[in-house]
Design a protein around this motif. Structure first.
Motif, PDB file in Angstrom:
ATOM      1  N   LEU A 293     -16.209  54.821 -49.534  1.00  0.00           N
ATOM      2  CA  LEU A 293     -16.564  54.226 -50.827  1.00  0.00           C
ATOM      3  C   LEU A 293     -15.480  54.464 -51.871  1.00  0.00           C
ATOM      4  CD1 LEU A 293     -20.349  55.197 -51.005  1.00  0.00           C
ATOM      5  CD2 LEU A 293     -19.413  52.911 -50.646  1.00  0.00           C
ATOM      6  N   ALA A 294     -14.816  55.625 -51.792  1.00  0.00           N
ATOM      7  CA  ALA A 294     -13.796  55.971 -52.784  1.00  0.00           C
ATOM      8  C   ALA A 294     -12.425  55.406 -52.457  1.00  0.00           C
ATOM      9  CB  ALA A 294     -13.702  57.495 -52.910  1.00  0.00           C
TER      10      ALA A 294
ATOM     11  N   VAL B 294      -6.714  61.092 -43.592  1.00  0.00           N
ATOM     12  CA  VAL B 294      -6.615  62.428 -42.979  1.00  0.00           C
ATOM     13  C   VAL B 294      -7.904  63.214 -43.230  1.00  0.00           C
ATOM     14  CG1 VAL B 294      -5.450  64.660 -43.097  1.00  0.00           C
ATOM     15  CG2 VAL B 294      -4.104  62.557 -43.039  1.00  0.00           C
ATOM     16  N   CYS B 295      -8.373  63.181 -44.468  1.00  0.00           N
ATOM     17  CA  CYS B 295      -9.613  63.893 -44.800  1.00  0.00           C
ATOM     18  C   CYS B 295     -10.799  63.312 -44.039  1.00  0.00           C
ATOM     19  CB  CYS B 295      -9.876  63.824 -46.298  1.00  0.00           C
ATOM     20  SG  CYS B 295      -8.690  64.723 -47.307  1.00  0.00           S
ATOM     21  N   MET B 296     -10.821  61.993 -43.868  1.00  0.00           N
ATOM     22  CA  MET B 296     -11.895  61.364 -43.114  1.00  0.00           C
ATOM     23  C   MET B 296     -11.871  61.818 -41.661  1.00  0.00           C
ATOM     24  SD  MET B 296     -12.773  57.293 -42.792  1.00  0.00           S
ATOM     25  CE  MET B 296     -12.880  57.106 -44.565  1.00  0.00           C
ATOM     26  N   GLY B 297     -10.672  61.925 -41.092  1.00  0.00           N
ATOM     27  CA  GLY B 297     -10.544  62.419 -39.725  1.00  0.00           C
ATOM     28  C   GLY B 297     -11.047  63.845 -39.578  1.00  0.00           C
TER      29      GLY B 297
ATOM     30  N   THR C 206     -11.667  45.186 -50.133  1.00  0.00           N
ATOM     31  CA  THR C 206     -12.416  46.326 -50.679  1.00  0.00           C
ATOM     32  C   THR C 206     -13.862  46.329 -50.197  1.00  0.00           C
ATOM     33  OG1 THR C 206     -12.986  45.089 -52.680  1.00  0.00           O
ATOM     34  CG2 THR C 206     -10.976  46.401 -52.741  1.00  0.00           C
ATOM     35  N   LEU C 207     -14.423  45.147 -49.933  1.00  0.00           N
ATOM     36  CA  LEU C 207     -15.807  45.068 -49.475  1.00  0.00           C
ATOM     37  C   LEU C 207     -15.978  45.726 -48.110  1.00  0.00           C
ATOM     38  CD1 LEU C 207     -18.646  44.062 -50.040  1.00  0.00           C
ATOM     39  CD2 LEU C 207     -18.028  41.861 -49.002  1.00  0.00           C
ATOM     40  N   ILE C 208     -14.911  45.738 -47.299  1.00  0.00           N
ATOM     41  CA  ILE C 208     -14.976  46.410 -45.996  1.00  0.00           C
ATOM     42  C   ILE C 208     -15.299  47.887 -46.190  1.00  0.00           C
ATOM     43  CG2 ILE C 208     -13.650  47.068 -43.959  1.00  0.00           C
ATOM     44  CD1 ILE C 208     -12.022  44.495 -44.324  1.00  0.00           C
ATOM     45  N   PHE C 209     -14.595  48.543 -47.108  1.00  0.00           N
ATOM     46  CA  PHE C 209     -14.806  49.971 -47.326  1.00  0.00           C
ATOM     47  C   PHE C 209     -16.158  50.250 -47.988  1.00  0.00           C
ATOM     48  CE2 PHE C 209     -10.244  49.648 -46.853  1.00  0.00           C
ATOM     49  CZ  PHE C 209      -9.954  50.738 -46.056  1.00  0.00           C
ATOM     50  N   TYR C 210     -16.566  49.388 -48.938  1.00  0.00           N
ATOM     51  CA  TYR C 210     -17.866  49.576 -49.575  1.00  0.00           C
ATOM     52  C   TYR C 210     -19.002  49.412 -48.556  1.00  0.00           C
ATOM     53  CZ  TYR C 210     -15.332  49.137 -53.998  1.00  0.00           C
ATOM     54  OH  TYR C 210     -14.461  49.326 -55.036  1.00  0.00           O
ATOM     55  N   SER C 211     -18.884  48.415 -47.684  1.00  0.00           N
ATOM     56  CA  SER C 211     -19.931  48.160 -46.684  1.00  0.00           C
ATOM     57  C   SER C 211     -20.016  49.294 -45.680  1.00  0.00           C
ATOM     58  CB  SER C 211     -19.661  46.834 -45.968  1.00  0.00           C
ATOM     59  OG  SER C 211     -19.632  45.762 -46.878  1.00  0.00           O
TER      60      SER C 211
ATOM     61  N   SER D  56     -22.579  54.093 -43.494  1.00  0.00           N
ATOM     62  CA  SER D  56     -22.482  55.486 -43.069  1.00  0.00           C
ATOM     63  C   SER D  56     -23.528  56.359 -43.763  1.00  0.00           C
ATOM     64  CB  SER D  56     -21.076  56.012 -43.367  1.00  0.00           C
ATOM     65  OG  SER D  56     -20.941  57.354 -42.930  1.00  0.00           O
ATOM     66  N   LEU D  57     -23.740  56.127 -45.043  1.00  0.00           N
ATOM     67  CA  LEU D  57     -24.763  56.889 -45.772  1.00  0.00           C
ATOM     68  C   LEU D  57     -26.161  56.604 -45.225  1.00  0.00           C
ATOM     69  CD1 LEU D  57     -23.541  56.595 -49.483  1.00  0.00           C
ATOM     70  CD2 LEU D  57     -23.410  58.585 -47.985  1.00  0.00           C
ATOM     71  N   ALA D  58     -26.427  55.339 -44.897  1.00  0.00           N
ATOM     72  CA  ALA D  58     -27.733  54.982 -44.333  1.00  0.00           C
ATOM     73  C   ALA D  58     -27.945  55.655 -42.979  1.00  0.00           C
ATOM     74  CB  ALA D  58     -27.838  53.456 -44.198  1.00  0.00           C
TER      75      ALA D  58
END
Length: 381
Positions: free
Chosen positions: A3-4, A22-25, A81-86, A91-93
């Protein structure tokens, strides 16, 4: 983090993108060890391969649906940007579902039936209330089977990186095939991997439940299918030219499909050795495999230099990977086992009896009391 990502890119450009990936990994590194730990507590031995595949098949299935979906999302007014928001919202769901619908053990789950609970605990020979025990690091590190699993993990991960990073470059520069421009072509290898993994998992559990092969031999068989299939596929692709585009794509799809044999091979062997500590053991072998996997693209770049269209150099890259995966599989076949290790449950009757017979209860530290075992105490699961 997904999202960020658009905001961070607007602030810091490509440097911010690399940092957030990197942080996501780092956060995703706990996914498979955590899943392994749950499977060790939930999956009966006779159904372990199928249930594990049902869990991990989500990786391929998610990739299959995400590739074309991202293409559609990128054409909207919000663009990429919609790819990352979606994906962030998805992921949160998923996290919410996971949080409320899972439990560490069957006995702790609020919705489980008595018959299912009794079946799982009987199959895994778990106790009604198990105490937490320290991780037996010394026994894990000294386990020959653990190092055999790590070897298979290294070979499989090396080839996975080659397929993920180098094969698209090879197809584009050496054969003139750009699969990244087509969502369908890009997803075909993952579709093949998903389908093959299901077939292998059902076949594995069938062979085990009918007592046609032991659990150990099933793990060796399907891991070898993956290793040999990958090696043959890499060798075949290295001799194809731009005139054989259909053959090249077909070979790629079949090779990636056969490589899914590892899902019924070494990937579940950690849980066989220790349902309690399978997640920890996977984390260890995965760390080692990924550290050495960094050498895969570096070595390929060193071999190719600035000539990515030269087929002879690509053959060296592919044959090196093929030789490595076969050597690692040989080590796995020679030294692995699926016997549940005694240090999985150090507080057993065999353990107590062993010390009384040997007279070793006195003058022992608490750690020694937990982790020292009588000889020949291994039992077949």
């Amino acid at each position: 983090m997904a999202l960020a990502t658009p905001f961070l890119i607007s602030m810091g450009g490509w440097v911010a993108l690399v940092a957030v990936r990197v942080c996501m990994g780092l956060t995703q590194s706990c996914f498979i060890p955590a899943t392994h730990t749950l499977l060790g507590q939930w999956a009966p031995v006779a159904e372990r391969t199928r249930l594990s595949n049902f869990s991990y098949a989500g990786i391929q299935f998610g990739t299959i649906i995400t590739m074309p979906l991202c293409g559609v999302l990128s054409t909207t007014s919000l663009g990429w940007t919609l790819i990352f928001y979606s994906m962030g919202a998805l992921s949160l769901a998923a996290s919410a579902f996971f949080w409320f619908l899972t439990a560490s053990t069957p006995r702790q789950h609020p919705f489980i039936g008595e018959a299912e609970l009794r079946y799982i605990e009987t199959s895994l020979q778990t106790k009604a209330e198990e105490e937490q025990v320290p991780i037996p690091w010394r026994h894990i590190v000294r386990s020959r089977a653990m190092w055999a699993i790590a070897a298979a993990h290294i070979g499989g991960n090396w080839c996975f990186i080659i397929f993920l990073v180098q094969i698209p470059t090879y197809l584009k520069n050496a054969l003139g095939i750009n699969i990244t421009d087509s969502a369908m072509l890009s997803s075909l290898p993952f579709v093949s991997q998903w389908l093959f993994s299901w077939a292998f998992s059902f076949l594995s559990d069938f062979l085990i439940s009918r007592h046609l092969l032991s659990l150990t031999n099933c793990r060796k068989l399907f891991n070898t299918i993956a290793a040999v299939g990958t090696a043959l596929g890499l060798a075949a692709m290295s001799f194809l030219s731009g005139e054989h585009r259909i053959a090249a794509v077909t070979t790629l799809v079949l090779t990636v499909g056969l490589s899914s044999g590892i899902c019924s091979g070494y990937m579940l062997n950690h849980i066989d050795l220790s349902p309690r500590f399978g997640g920890v053991m996977y984390g260890m072998s995965n760390c080692l495999a990924n550290l050495l996997g960094l050498l895969a693209p570096l070595s390929a770049g060193f071999i190719l230099e600035d000539q990515p269209t030269e087929l002879g150099r690509w053959r060296v890259v592919f044959f090196t990977a093929a030789a490595l995966v076969l050597a690692c599989d040989l080590l796995y076949v020679l030294f692995t086992t699926s016997q549940q290790q005694p240090w999985n449950d150090p507080q057993t009757e065999d353990y107590d009896l062993g010390f009384k017979e040997k007279g070793q209860e006195k003058n022992m530290t608490p750690a020694e009391t937990i982790y020292k075992f009588p000889e020949n105490s291994e039992k077949e699961t």
